[in-house]
Design an enzyme around this catalytic site. Sequence first.
Site, PDB file in Angstrom:
ATOM      1  CD  GLU A   1      -5.037   6.268   1.852  1.00 57.40           C
ATOM      2  OE1 GLU A   1      -4.842   5.005   2.190  1.00 57.40           O
ATOM      3  OE2 GLU A   1      -4.066   7.134   1.829  1.00 57.40           O
TER       4      GLU A   1
ATOM      5  CG  HIS B   1      -1.747   1.257   1.385  1.00 55.66           C
ATOM      6  ND1 HIS B   1      -2.998   1.309   0.966  1.00 55.66           N
ATOM      7  CD2 HIS B   1      -1.533   2.278   1.974  1.00 55.66           C
ATOM      8  CE1 HIS B   1      -3.464   2.503   1.277  1.00 55.66           C
ATOM      9  NE2 HIS B   1      -2.436   2.972   2.115  1.00 55.66           N
ATOM     10  CD  GLU B   2       1.820   3.338   3.853  1.00 55.72           C
ATOM     11  OE1 GLU B   2       2.207   4.571   3.097  1.00 55.72           O
ATOM     12  OE2 GLU B   2       1.058   3.157   4.450  1.00 55.72           O
TER      13      GLU B   2
ATOM     14  CG  HIS C   1       0.156   6.204  -0.581  1.00 52.55           C
ATOM     15  ND1 HIS C   1      -0.751   6.777  -1.139  1.00 52.55           N
ATOM     16  CD2 HIS C   1      -0.221   5.721   0.381  1.00 52.55           C
ATOM     17  CE1 HIS C   1      -2.172   6.480  -0.186  1.00 52.55           C
ATOM     18  NE2 HIS C   1      -1.570   5.937   0.631  1.00 52.55           N
TER      19      HIS C   1
END
Length: 292
Positions: free
Chosen positions: A218, A140-141, A144
């Site tokens: 997100e 997930h990071e 980003h």
Amino acid sequence: MFNRVVLFLLTNFAVLILAGIVMSVLGVNPTQMSGLLVMAAIFGFGGSFISLLLSKFMAKRSTGAQVITEPRTQTERWLVDTVRRQAQAAGIGMPEVAIYDGPEINAFATGANRNNALVAVSTGLLQHMREDEAEAVLGHEIAHIANGDMVTMALLQGVLNTFVIVLARVVGGIIDSALSGNRDSGRGFAYYIIVFVLEMVFGLFATMIAMWFSRRREFRADAGGAQLAGRNKMIAALERLSLNHGQNTLPSQVQAFGISGGVGEGLRRLFLSHPPLTERIAALRASNGTAM
């Protein structure tokens, strides 16, 4: 990065055109506002990009994150190897990997560009998440970073800051002139009070817009994490967060790029950087792991 610079230039141009149209409609001479527009752009974008350039330094300082320069434990080795593998899969440079002391399950990413970033995880995450769940959080990071979310948010915040500065002063001048009955009167104390109040009001609306975009971002990062680590792992990680959702102790400057945000109902939801975990899980189950 190039596409975002082009977007920045086009958006800036659109801001100037729209500001000129608004001022003409309101009866304000645009030629008298050139200084205001320049000042608004400098302050609006300057603050955002200074924060972006200093984001890694400020994040490490505010959280006490310790960068892993040489892994000393099996957990640290696994973290570095997992981030390296995911970064290669996402086509970005190897980020710095750090651990910060925090009881909550959380992680964040920050940095000025895709090849100069930082990924940090809390000690709470390492203690309470299984390895497959932590892998999804790291994905997930990394998503980003790969999506360029830090730069995009800085651009958006700069545009919003510019609008707030310009509109507060234009509308404040109109209100002040109407109250004083003299369009050519100098700016008195009342004008600055009006501008201050308008900046707070317009700033609230600007924050709502920025947080709406953050929530949409997100969902994309969740989808990216699902692609890097697996959809079931990403869902399991979010479910773990929903069971162990505690107070978010991340500093404000990195909260928007954490895996977990705050919880709120009603109007407060408009100011949250993250969607509810139930919505994120439902979106993943409906997406089959495809990018959103």
